[in-house]
Write a protein that holds these residues in place. Structure first.
Motif, mmCIF file in Angstrom:
data_model
loop_
_atom_site.group_PDB
_atom_site.id
_atom_site.type_symbol
_atom_site.label_atom_id
_atom_site.label_comp_id
_atom_site.label_asym_id
_atom_site.label_seq_id
_atom_site.Cartn_x
_atom_site.Cartn_y
_atom_site.Cartn_z
ATOM 1 N N ARG A 182 0.840 -1.210 0.185
ATOM 2 C CA ARG A 182 0.015 -0.168 -0.006
ATOM 3 C C ARG A 182 0.963 1.317 -0.162
ATOM 4 N NH1 ARG A 182 -2.598 -3.907 -0.540
ATOM 5 N NH2 ARG A 182 -4.611 -4.489 0.274
ATOM 6 N N ILE A 183 1.343 1.694 -1.077
ATOM 7 C CA ILE A 183 2.207 2.844 -1.159
ATOM 8 C C ILE A 183 1.786 4.083 -0.522
ATOM 9 C CG2 ILE A 183 3.642 4.063 -2.870
ATOM 10 C CD1 ILE A 183 4.310 1.068 -2.818
ATOM 11 N N LYS A 184 0.470 4.353 -0.839
ATOM 12 C CA LYS A 184 -0.235 5.444 -0.450
ATOM 13 C C LYS A 184 -0.121 5.660 1.177
ATOM 14 C CE LYS A 184 -4.800 7.895 -0.238
ATOM 15 N NZ LYS A 184 -6.316 7.974 -0.963
ATOM 16 N N ASN A 185 -0.212 4.533 1.948
ATOM 17 C CA ASN A 185 0.209 4.636 3.388
ATOM 18 C C ASN A 185 1.612 4.631 3.709
ATOM 19 O OD1 ASN A 185 -2.567 4.179 3.757
ATOM 20 N ND2 ASN A 185 -2.606 2.009 3.747
ATOM 21 N N MET A 186 2.395 4.081 2.692
ATOM 22 C CA MET A 186 3.763 4.116 3.098
ATOM 23 C C MET A 186 4.463 5.586 3.052
ATOM 24 S SD MET A 186 5.027 0.470 1.032
ATOM 25 C CE MET A 186 6.891 0.424 1.811
ATOM 26 N N ASN A 193 5.216 8.177 5.960
ATOM 27 C CA ASN A 193 6.392 8.321 6.650
ATOM 28 C C ASN A 193 7.168 9.464 5.945
ATOM 29 O OD1 ASN A 193 8.661 7.980 7.805
ATOM 30 N ND2 ASN A 193 8.862 5.864 7.915
ATOM 31 N N HIS A 194 7.369 10.662 6.343
ATOM 32 C CA HIS A 194 7.714 11.580 5.848
ATOM 33 C C HIS A 194 9.532 11.334 5.579
ATOM 34 C CE1 HIS A 194 4.156 13.928 5.931
ATOM 35 N NE2 HIS A 194 4.214 13.694 7.119
ATOM 36 N N SER A 252 12.117 8.815 -0.902
ATOM 37 C CA SER A 252 12.919 7.691 -1.337
ATOM 38 C C SER A 252 12.056 6.745 -2.225
ATOM 39 C CB SER A 252 13.634 7.069 -0.374
ATOM 40 O OG SER A 252 14.818 7.973 -0.007
ATOM 41 N N ILE A 253 10.775 6.555 -1.412
ATOM 42 C CA ILE A 253 9.786 5.516 -1.938
ATOM 43 C C ILE A 253 9.216 6.261 -3.199
ATOM 44 C CG2 ILE A 253 7.327 4.723 -1.592
ATOM 45 C CD1 ILE A 253 8.245 4.512 1.462
#
Length: 396
Positions: free
Chosen positions: A273-277, A280-281, A286-287
């Motif tokens: 779930r990229i939207k949730n990852m 993390n600021h 990097s993501i």
């Protein structure tokens, strides 16, 4: 559906006409959103009828092709329908309430309002916006397809010019020999991915490499006076820098995904779930730079094209579970080596990739490569849908 893109060339007056047409399409879309907000029970057919009302009321809207107006109304209904679907599914948080579009950069025609030249090297827009004939330059060849196969034509404005996209109604499918290989992929930030065979692909970090140039271009924009021509030029330079990074990411994802799919009969990867990852600021930049989701989309697409099995598995405990005995071994993010009491010693990411592969094989219902060879021999397309969250990926 195939999408072919060409760079469009024309005079400055023609490019100004393209801008005017895009603004008109934005006006129609926003007007349809306003109608839906004001009138309860407004449906898709009501928005289509409203296009004729706008054309009769506003001369600049009438200049745009009727099917282009309908396409703008369809865009408005797409955002409305997405909001309805999110409400029905009970998605927590914001449901995506339709918003008025501020910066529109594309315009879509259907089957009328344009005419393709016989040599397929130019296109003429026949509505009253005055766009006229635009020359096309690209690597694709449209001679292989009939004109009636082209269902949509889009005008897209980017930092480096105007592009024309052709949406062609044809199913792409290629047959290749089965390889008998299966692979699990564990994506990361330091390494782009580590597969279950121990192969490591380094992360190209396109944004980090170009960050110095981006900051310099951003400073030039900040120093210019708002509304001035110099600021407009500086913004265009900044836009080109970002566009280059975006194209580098896409090119890397496409080539890597095609290579992985052609080399394996089954590809298992994490259903992240990229939207949730990115909340993390510390890791968000990097993501986003890694573009994992884009890589997944192309994996699933090439899986359909080459008739390969692509499986998205639950990522829970993939980095903690031992691939040898199944024991849970707690590790922090800084611990990069998996050490288990059963004697298993290997890289953390390789261990996770093996767990992903085993889960993917279980979800796909395949034991060994015999069933994979049968699936390819029968020509069954078992690839998952793009962007779909899987509860059951494919039938056994």
């Amino acid at each position: 559906m195939l999408v072919f893109e060409f760079k469009a060339y024309g005079k400055s007056a023609q490019l100004t006409a393209v801008d005017d047409a895009i603004r008109t399409a934005k006006f129609i879309r926003n007007s349809c959103i306003r109608l839906w907000m004001d009138v309860k029970g407004t449906g898709k057919n009501d928005l289509q009828k409203f296009c004729a009302v706008l054309a009769a009321k506003f001369p600049f809207a009438k200049e745009l092709n009727s099917m282009a107006r309908q396409a703008s109304a369809e865009r408005a209904w797409s955002s409305i329908n997405r909001f309805y679907e999110n409400c029905k599914k009970g998605i927590p948080g914001k449901k995506g309430f339709p918003q008025f579009q501020k910066d529109c950069r594309s315009l879509e025609y259907k089957t009328s309002g344009w005419k393709l030249a016989d040599n397929r090297k130019s296109i003429t827009f026949t509505d009253k916006k005055g766009i006229g004939r635009l020359k096309l330059k690209g690597t694709r060849d449209l001679h292989f397809y009939q004109t009636d196969q082209i269902k949509r034509v889009r005008l897209v404005k980017r930092a480096d010019g105007v592009y024309v996209q052709f949406c062609i109604n044809v199913n792409r499918s290629e047959n290749i020999e089965p390889t008998g290989n299966t692979v699990g992929l564990d994506v990361g930030l330091k390494e782009y991915y580590t597969d279950s065979n121990g192969k490591v692909i380094k992360n190209p970090t396109f944004l980090r490499i170009s960050e110095k140039v981006l900051k310099r271009a951003q400073r030039h924009v900040s120093k210019k006076i708002k509304g001035s021509i110099n600021r407009k030029k500086a913004r265009q330079v900044l836009g080109k820098r970002h566009l280059k990074i975006s194209r580098q990411r896409k090119d890397h994802a496409v080539k890597l995904a095609r290579c992985v799919v052609q080399s394996n009969d089954l590809i298992a990867y994490e259903d992240l779930r990229i939207k949730n990852m990115v909340k993390n600021h510390c890791l968000a930049k990097s993501i986003n730079d890694a573009s994992w989701y884009q890589f997944r989309i192309w994996l699933e697409y090439f899986g359909k094209v080459f008739k390969r099995v692509t499986v998205a598995v639950n990522p829970q405990h993939t980095s903690q579970e031992c691939s040898s005995c199944g024991e849970i071994v707690k590790k922090t993010l800084s611990t990069r080596t998996h050490v288990c009491k059963c004697g298993c010693l290997m890289d953390r990411d390789e261990n996770a990739a093996r767990i992903i592969l085993s889960r993917g094989l279980g979800m796909a219902g395949h034991v060994g490569t015999f069933m994979l060879d049968m699936s390819n021999a029968l020509g069954e397309s078992t690839s998952t849908l793009v962007g779909e969250i899987q509860s059951v990926q494919v039938g056994s």
